[in-house]
Design a protein around this motif. Structure first.
Motif, PDB file in Angstrom:
ATOM      1  N   GLY B  44       0.749  -1.389   0.038  1.00  0.00           N
ATOM      2  CA  GLY B  44       0.157   0.105   0.087  1.00  0.00           C
ATOM      3  C   GLY B  44       0.742   1.310  -0.054  1.00  0.00           C
ATOM      4  N   ALA B  45       1.886   1.444   0.912  1.00  0.00           N
ATOM      5  CA  ALA B  45       2.912   2.267   0.979  1.00  0.00           C
ATOM      6  C   ALA B  45       3.392   2.739  -0.461  1.00  0.00           C
ATOM      7  CB  ALA B  45       3.792   2.060   1.988  1.00  0.00           C
ATOM      8  N   TYR B  46       3.962   1.576  -1.041  1.00  0.00           N
ATOM      9  CA  TYR B  46       4.687   1.757  -2.128  1.00  0.00           C
ATOM     10  C   TYR B  46       3.552   2.105  -3.489  1.00  0.00           C
ATOM     11  CZ  TYR B  46       9.176  -0.283  -1.483  1.00  0.00           C
ATOM     12  OH  TYR B  46      10.493  -0.463  -1.091  1.00  0.00           O
ATOM     13  N   PHE B  47       2.232   1.468  -3.266  1.00  0.00           N
ATOM     14  CA  PHE B  47       1.346   1.877  -4.349  1.00  0.00           C
ATOM     15  C   PHE B  47       1.100   3.486  -4.154  1.00  0.00           C
ATOM     16  CE2 PHE B  47      -0.356  -2.562  -4.543  1.00  0.00           C
ATOM     17  CZ  PHE B  47      -0.008  -2.838  -5.684  1.00  0.00           C
ATOM     18  N   GLY B  48       1.011   4.041  -2.971  1.00  0.00           N
ATOM     19  CA  GLY B  48       1.225   5.434  -2.676  1.00  0.00           C
ATOM     20  C   GLY B  48       2.201   6.091  -3.194  1.00  0.00           C
ATOM     21  N   VAL B  49       3.511   5.918  -3.183  1.00  0.00           N
ATOM     22  CA  VAL B  49       4.583   6.424  -3.788  1.00  0.00           C
ATOM     23  C   VAL B  49       4.365   6.346  -5.129  1.00  0.00           C
ATOM     24  CG1 VAL B  49       6.926   6.512  -4.054  1.00  0.00           C
ATOM     25  CG2 VAL B  49       6.009   5.880  -1.866  1.00  0.00           C
ATOM     26  N   PHE B  50       3.887   5.467  -5.657  1.00  0.00           N
ATOM     27  CA  PHE B  50       3.932   5.003  -7.307  1.00  0.00           C
ATOM     28  C   PHE B  50       2.784   6.136  -7.895  1.00  0.00           C
ATOM     29  CE2 PHE B  50       5.458   0.684  -6.933  1.00  0.00           C
ATOM     30  CZ  PHE B  50       7.005   1.149  -6.636  1.00  0.00           C
ATOM     31  N   SER B  51       1.685   6.229  -7.191  1.00  0.00           N
ATOM     32  CA  SER B  51       0.554   6.984  -7.778  1.00  0.00           C
ATOM     33  C   SER B  51       1.050   8.433  -7.577  1.00  0.00           C
ATOM     34  CB  SER B  51      -0.868   6.532  -7.016  1.00  0.00           C
ATOM     35  OG  SER B  51      -0.572   6.622  -5.737  1.00  0.00           O
ATOM     36  N   LYS B 127      12.986   4.139   0.100  1.00  0.00           N
ATOM     37  CA  LYS B 127      12.595   5.091  -0.936  1.00  0.00           C
ATOM     38  C   LYS B 127      11.712   6.334  -0.014  1.00  0.00           C
ATOM     39  CE  LYS B 127      10.425   4.496  -5.613  1.00  0.00           C
ATOM     40  NZ  LYS B 127      11.500   4.761  -6.282  1.00  0.00           N
ATOM     41  N   THR B 128      12.134   7.493  -0.821  1.00  0.00           N
ATOM     42  CA  THR B 128      11.596   8.808  -0.139  1.00  0.00           C
ATOM     43  C   THR B 128      10.474   8.763  -0.508  1.00  0.00           C
ATOM     44  OG1 THR B 128      13.721   9.662  -0.343  1.00  0.00           O
ATOM     45  CG2 THR B 128      12.003  11.243   0.598  1.00  0.00           C
ATOM     46  N   MET B 218       3.462   8.615   4.476  1.00  0.00           N
ATOM     47  CA  MET B 218       3.492  10.031   4.785  1.00  0.00           C
ATOM     48  C   MET B 218       4.312  10.433   6.125  1.00  0.00           C
ATOM     49  SD  MET B 218      -0.137  10.801   3.241  1.00  0.00           S
ATOM     50  CE  MET B 218      -0.165  12.406   4.394  1.00  0.00           C
ATOM     51  N   TYR B 219       3.988   9.728   7.011  1.00  0.00           N
ATOM     52  CA  TYR B 219       4.448  10.022   8.403  1.00  0.00           C
ATOM     53  C   TYR B 219       5.866  10.005   8.506  1.00  0.00           C
ATOM     54  CZ  TYR B 219       3.549  10.307  13.545  1.00  0.00           C
ATOM     55  OH  TYR B 219       3.489  10.969  14.916  1.00  0.00           O
ATOM     56  N   TYR B 220       6.420   8.755   8.190  1.00  0.00           N
ATOM     57  CA  TYR B 220       7.847   8.624   8.492  1.00  0.00           C
ATOM     58  C   TYR B 220       8.683   9.151   7.367  1.00  0.00           C
ATOM     59  CZ  TYR B 220       6.448   5.980  12.728  1.00  0.00           C
ATOM     60  OH  TYR B 220       5.994   5.685  13.640  1.00  0.00           O
ATOM     61  N   GLY B 221       7.989   9.448   6.166  1.00  0.00           N
ATOM     62  CA  GLY B 221       8.805  10.029   5.065  1.00  0.00           C
ATOM     63  C   GLY B 221       9.471   9.118   4.030  1.00  0.00           C
ATOM     64  N   SER B 222       9.381   7.609   4.436  1.00  0.00           N
ATOM     65  CA  SER B 222       9.883   6.795   3.478  1.00  0.00           C
ATOM     66  C   SER B 222       9.435   5.495   3.589  1.00  0.00           C
ATOM     67  CB  SER B 222      11.772   6.558   4.100  1.00  0.00           C
ATOM     68  OG  SER B 222      11.593   5.892   5.177  1.00  0.00           O
ATOM     69  N   VAL B 223       9.649   4.650   2.522  1.00  0.00           N
ATOM     70  CA  VAL B 223       9.129   3.106   2.266  1.00  0.00           C
ATOM     71  C   VAL B 223      10.256   2.275   2.092  1.00  0.00           C
ATOM     72  CG1 VAL B 223       6.853   4.035   1.753  1.00  0.00           C
ATOM     73  CG2 VAL B 223       8.543   3.452  -0.140  1.00  0.00           C
ATOM     74  N   LYS B 224       9.909   1.255   2.516  1.00  0.00           N
ATOM     75  CA  LYS B 224      10.933   0.071   2.342  1.00  0.00           C
ATOM     76  C   LYS B 224      10.398  -1.284   2.358  1.00  0.00           C
ATOM     77  CE  LYS B 224      15.698  -1.038   3.957  1.00  0.00           C
ATOM     78  NZ  LYS B 224      16.484  -1.131   4.977  1.00  0.00           N
TER      79      LYS B 224
END
Lengths: 258, 301
Positions: B44-51, B127-128, B218-224
């Motif tokens: 979900g976090a990655y889909f957020g970044v991609f979109s 990823k940021t 969004m809260y922590y500013g990065s995804v992994k």
């Protein structure tokens, strides 16, 4: 009996070595009340489970309104118009009385998942219709006053009535009742008999499993007798009462001869 | 400091609660602990970044940060929802009648697969998460403050939970879900398409997990690729704490856990903050295994 609503032909199912149901053929006509009787373990509930798709027959055929029923899923069969109640009550205990009935009505509601999620206009109408239907059936079985109670808080007899209301909400042409008056006193049984006649008058046929002979003889137009999975007799109540094989099955050989 | 920790706890708790709902909904219907759910959260976090990246490329919603976040959230929820349905179809449905251990192992397999898939295909590095909402910090008297991000996280979570509650309580599908969770066999005999209810349950649970992933990013500013593990286990703790299978329990459990963790981090030591969650898990399992709202379950005969 020209219009056969339900017809089974040489219905057979075995569990391991046990021939639970063996070559059973019978039919139920439109608006007919038929009783399925027999000693314990005769295979009566198994027949219900076959008719509703819980079990698949080993061989034989089931036709309902001319269509084959075997190999269909229970929910499809319910949609086709066969509803049932259970010997040991199986209500949704933690839902309210009205909600239980609405669950029964669910399969008659059009509008797929998307409509439900998007809460579009027709959706609200559907929900309102479901609630109205639920209350209609509750008043039919005499439970209107308890609509908002949890199902598990109902008295035993009321729970039986609620199962009937829930089954009727699915809009059946054939209602299967599994021991509807079990554990009831004569007055309560009498009112269930009234209810069953009422259902028939609404246009549905009823096939019931019952041990209380007063009920069986009182309301059924025809009786089918099972013993050890086989059909041993079929006929009108007065014929069954005199049938030797039936007496033998219930009371043993000696009693039948003596 | 107490007030500040409560605000932090509420933020954390709303993310836990959203994830916990996914565990509890699935458990309620299939009695399966969906260990792949923490990876759904990560996806979900990655889909957020991609979109967000796609929206930027296409120059849409660029001047409107709230619209941007709302659309990224919606896109991510739809993608994770579908992913949840696919996972159920591929990994759990074929094992529907298998012993209960089999789907559990299959779930762990899906979890490992998704993690490694993201590690190899996207990147093993973190990823940021693109900046979206301008950061404001609102003073709340004394030393406490709340950031615009925290407000959004809490508001979005509460709104999603309220929507879920209404859906389950009042809609036909919601009733079908409750009926199926109480007695799937009877539900079938009442004309309910149980397979469809199960798919819907996975869709909703995964979509909520996906939303939590976006908010967390969004809260922590990065995804992994491995970001799901710890929040996933904590949310599972929250679900157990509330009484697994109980929807309100998962919500309450999430908030209680988030707040306890924040208080522990603030008053004892932030180095031990993960410890609190697991101490709670152990205590609950020992002293109140049915959870805060759960009823004692007697085995069906």
């Amino acid at each position: 009996m020209e219009n056969k609503l339900l017809e089974t032909e040489n219905l057979t199912i075995h569990f391991g070595g046990v021939r639970a149901v063996e070559n059973v053929s019978f039919s139920v006509g439109e608006k007919e009340i038929v009783a399925l009787i027999g000693p314990n373990g005769a295979g009566k509930t198994t027949v219900f489970n076959l008719l509703t798709g819980v079990y698949q027959p080993l061989s034989g055929a089931i036709r309902f309104k001319g269509e084959r029923v075997e190999n269909r899923k229970p929910n499809t069969i319910t949609r086709m118009g066969i509803a049932r109640t259970f010997q040991n009550l199986r209500l949704f205990q933690n839902m309210t009385v009205a909600e239980n009935v609405m669950v029964g009505y669910t399969c008659r509601m059009r509008g797929g998942m998307l409509v439900a999620i998007l809460r579009t206009g027709p959706f609200k109408k559907l929900e309102a219709a479901a609630e109205e239907k639920a209350h209609e059936w509750l008043s039919f079985v005499g439970l209107s006053a308890r609509a908002n109670e949890l199902a598990r808080n109902l008295a035993y007899g009321e729970q039986r009535r609620l199962e009937i209301a829930r089954a009727m909400a699915t809009g059946p042409n054939l209602l299967l009742l599994d021991e509807p008056t079990a554990g009831m006193n004569p007055a309560e049984s009498e009112s269930i008999m009234e209810l069953i006649r009422g259902i028939r008058d609404l246009g549905a046929a009823v096939l019931l499993i019952e041990h209380d002979m007063r009920v069986v003889m009182g309301i059924s137009g025809r009786i089918i007798v099972l013993d050890y999975g086989e059909k041993i007799a079929e006929g009108r109540p007065e014929e069954i009462q005199k049938n030797e094989r039936v007496i033998e099955a219930y009371l043993g050989k000696k009693a039948a001869k003596g | 400091m107490l007030f500040q920790q409560l605000i932090n706890g509420l933020t954390l708790g709303s993310i836990y609660a959203l994830i916990a709902l996914g565990y509890t909904l699935v458990y309620g219907i299939l009695l399966l602990i969906n260990f792949a759910h923490s990876e759904i959260f990560m996806m979900g976090a990655y889909f957020g970044v991609f979109s967000l990246m796609i929206f930027e490329k296409l120059h849409i919603f660029q001047g409107a940060p709230f619209m941007l976040v709302a659309c990224a959230l919606a896109a991510s929820m739809i993608c994770t929802g579908l992913l949840g349905v696919i996972v159920e179809f591929a990994a759990y449905r074929p094992l529907r009648n298998a012993p209960r251990l089999a789907p559990l192992i299959s779930a762990i397999g899906v979890s490992i697969f998704l993690q490694n898939f993201m590690m190899i295909v996207v990147s093993p590095e973190s990823k940021t998460f693109p900046d979206t909402i301008p950061l404001h910090v609102y003073k709340l008297g004394g030393t406490a403050s709340i950031s615009s991000l925290q407000v959004i996280i809490i508001v979005v979570s509460v709104a999603l939970m309220a929507a879920l509650h209404l859906f389950i309580k009042y809609t036909k599908m919601g009733k079908a879900m409750r009926a199926t969770s109480q007695d799937a066999e009877t539900a079938k005999l009442m004309g309910i398409n149980v397979n469809m209810v199960i798919s819907l349950t996975f869709f909703i649970g995964a979509a909520l997990g996906g939303a939590a992933g976006v908010l967390n990013g969004m809260y922590y500013g990065s995804v992994k690729y491995n970001m799901g593990f710890i929040p996933g286990i904590k949310a599972f703790t929250a679900a157990v704490l509330g009484g697994i299978g109980d929807v309100r329990g998962a919500m309450i459990g999430g908030f209680v856990l988030g707040i306890l963790e924040s208080l522990g981090a603030g008053y004892v030591s932030s180095a031990y903050k993960d410890v609190f969650a697991f101490v709670i898990l152990i205590l609950v399992l020992v002293f109140r295994p049915q959870g805060l709202l759960g009823r004692k379950i007697s085995n069906k005969v």
